[in-house]
Design an enzyme around this catalytic site. Structure first.
Site, PDB file in Angstrom:
ATOM      1  N   SER A 106       0.813  -1.228   0.000  1.00 57.64           N
ATOM      2  CA  SER A 106       0.000   0.000   0.000  1.00 57.64           C
ATOM      3  C   SER A 106       0.837   1.264   0.000  1.00 57.64           C
ATOM      4  CB  SER A 106      -0.904   0.040   1.230  1.00 57.64           C
ATOM      5  OG  SER A 106      -1.705  -1.094   1.274  1.00 57.64           O
ATOM      6  N   THR A 208      -1.456   2.189   4.357  1.00 59.27           N
ATOM      7  CA  THR A 208      -0.964   3.558   4.175  1.00 59.27           C
ATOM      8  C   THR A 208      -0.353   3.990   5.492  1.00 59.27           C
ATOM      9  OG1 THR A 208      -2.534   4.274   2.537  1.00 59.27           O
ATOM     10  CG2 THR A 208      -1.769   5.958   4.051  1.00 59.27           C
ATOM     11  N   THR A 226       1.541   6.938   0.642  1.00 57.18           N
ATOM     12  CA  THR A 226       0.682   5.839   0.188  1.00 57.18           C
ATOM     13  C   THR A 226       0.828   5.613  -1.307  1.00 57.18           C
ATOM     14  OG1 THR A 226      -1.605   5.040   0.192  1.00 57.18           O
ATOM     15  CG2 THR A 226      -1.299   7.344  -0.325  1.00 57.18           C
ATOM     16  N   ARG A 236      -6.171   9.038 -10.413  1.00 60.65           N
ATOM     17  CA  ARG A 236      -6.859   9.260  -9.128  1.00 60.65           C
ATOM     18  C   ARG A 236      -5.855   9.666  -8.030  1.00 60.65           C
ATOM     19  NH1 ARG A 236      -6.573   7.237  -3.612  1.00 60.65           N
ATOM     20  NH2 ARG A 236      -8.638   7.424  -2.716  1.00 60.65           N
ATOM     21  N   THR A 259      -6.378   7.440   7.400  1.00 61.17           N
ATOM     22  CA  THR A 259      -6.154   6.311   6.503  1.00 61.17           C
ATOM     23  C   THR A 259      -7.510   5.794   6.057  1.00 61.17           C
ATOM     24  OG1 THR A 259      -5.118   4.122   6.328  1.00 61.17           O
ATOM     25  CG2 THR A 259      -6.084   4.670   8.431  1.00 61.17           C
ATOM     26  N   GLY A 260      -7.497   5.029   4.979  1.00 67.86           N
ATOM     27  CA  GLY A 260      -8.761   4.476   4.498  1.00 67.86           C
ATOM     28  C   GLY A 260      -9.200   5.122   3.199  1.00 67.86           C
TER      29      GLY A 260
HETATM   30  C1  SD4 Z   1      -6.112   6.928  -0.249  1.00 68.71           C
HETATM   31  N1  SD4 Z   1      -6.149   7.137   2.131  1.00 68.71           N
HETATM   32  O1  SD4 Z   1      -5.428   7.014  -1.247  1.00 68.71           O
HETATM   33  C2  SD4 Z   1      -5.454   6.501   1.039  1.00 68.71           C
HETATM   34  C3  SD4 Z   1      -5.459   5.022   1.091  1.00 68.71           C
HETATM   35  C4  SD4 Z   1      -5.216   4.461   2.438  1.00 68.71           C
HETATM   36  O2  SD4 Z   1      -4.876   2.722   3.864  1.00 68.71           O
HETATM   37  O3  SD4 Z   1      -5.192   5.122   3.432  1.00 68.71           O
HETATM   38  N2  SD4 Z   1      -5.045   3.203   2.598  1.00 68.71           N
HETATM   39  O4  SD4 Z   1      -7.325   7.115  -0.260  1.00 68.71           O
END
Ligand code: SD4
Length: 349
Positions: A106, A208, A226, A236, A259-260
């Site tokens: 990631s 991330t 990330t 994106r 994160t997320g």
């Molecule tokens: C994103 N927030 O590109 C990042 C991805 C992420 O754990 O946090 N993954 O949206």
């Protein structure tokens, strides 16, 4: 109990895991506010009169926290802090550990690619003075966080994207590298058979790295890096390089990193929100919970199908974390100990 205002039929679907005590707003004033059992003194910003905390950390310093289970990264950061190094050097060094780890799919080298097979990186960094730098859609360079730091310190800008960011990385001496490892290429080829895009909670998005540190001087810095969502559309960009969304530092108040699913974090300017909630007197834990609540409570929020997690630290060295789904965790290195702490959450797995 939590006092959510639910819309529609959401209420019965939520399981709240709270051990929270509410801080009464009544305890807040410009003269002092209660944080746990500690009295926090407040003064005013000399230029604006805005209340600021003057209380030194109640926690042993230095300390470093990071999203997910990344003990090697927090260790690297802590080694710098322990020797009296500054928080900015620490978070950069910590994030670089994950960027270089090809097993972490990631972040950095070995990250899962977009739909077309390109690994593209997002990263940002912010220091105690509110300076920041970021890179978006960076290719062929492992250490995106180092490029972000250089953008902050050595350019008149805060953000560089794509080819320009890559060109700048070469100018500062970083090497061109193929970031697509055999393992990530295989995973992408397998994905291409069905080519169905759906974020997978805590699996696709699990690593991330967002890192926050307080050094021995009590100064805060943070960074985030990330490869973004696996199999995202070409071009994106997520929340991680967006100051205020993926990361925010206010050295008078505290810091937060996310994160997320970045789209949800951007829509609520999440990390800035967490820091502003701490400014209003919330603990890091309560502030993270409120920021997640804003996402969950949005009309038609599809929160059952995505993960978002926040971690935060305040100037007093208190920390907190919260996520939409179970199994988000925070790594904390403090007082010579590295600990992985399971985060509280809205929905049980
Ligand atoms: C994103 N927030 O590109 C990042 C991805 C992420 O754990 O946090 N993954 O949206």
């Amino acid at each position: 109990m939590y006092s959510f205002r639910f819309r529609g039929n959401k209420k019965e679907n939520l399981i709240f895991m709270n051990r929270r005590k509410f801080l009464k707003n009544a305890t807040l004033s410009t003269a002092g506010l209660a944080v746990g059992s500690t009295l926090v003194n407040c003064a005013e910003n000399s230029k604006t009169g805005t209340p600021i905390s003057t209380t030194k950390s109640v926690a042993p310093l230095p300390l470093v926290i990071a999203t997910w289970n990344v003990p090697n990264a927090t260790l690297e950061a802590y080694k710098i802090l322990e020797k009296g190094g500054n928080a900015l050097d620490a978070v950069e060094a910590g994030c670089k550990v994950e960027e270089a780890d090809v097993a972490n799919q990631s972040v950095g080298k070995g990250g899962l690619p977009d739909r077309e097979g390109n690994v593209t990186l997002d990263a940002c960094i912010m220091d105690k003075n509110g300076n920041c730098g970021s890179v978006v859609y960076l290719q062929n360079i492992t250490h995106a966080v180092t490029v972000a730091r250089n953008v902050m310190e050595n350019t008149p800008h805060v953000m560089l994207a794509g080819k320009g960011a890559e060109q700048y990385a070469y100018e500062i001496g970083l090497k061109k590298e193929n970031l697509l490892t055999e393992a990530s290429k295989k995973a992408w080829e397998k994905w291409k058979i069905e080519s169905k895009y759906k974020p997978i909670i805590n699996i696709e998005n699990h690593d991330t790295i967002g890192m926050l540190a307080i050094d021995k001087n009590g100064d805060i810095s943070g960074a985030c890096t990330t490869s973004g969502l696996a199999y995202k559309m070409a071009g994106r960009v997520g929340d991680s390089p967006i100051i205020g969304a993926g990361l925010f530092i206010d050295n008078e108040i505290g810091a937060s990193v996310a994160t997320g699913l970045g789209e949800e974090v951007v829509k609520t300017v999440g990390s800035f929100l967490v820091v502003e909630l701490m400014r209003q007197g919330k603990s890091p834990q309560d502030a993270c919970e409120e920021a997640i609540k804003r996402i969950v409570e949005k009309p038609n929020s599809d929160y059952k199908n995505f993960q978002v997690g926040y971690i935060a630290v305040n100037k007093q060295g208190e920390t907190g974390s919260y996520a939409v789904h179970q199994w988000f965790s925070m790594t904390k290195f403090q007082d010579g100990k590295n600990e992985n702490i399971q985060s509280e959450f809205v929905i049980k797995a």
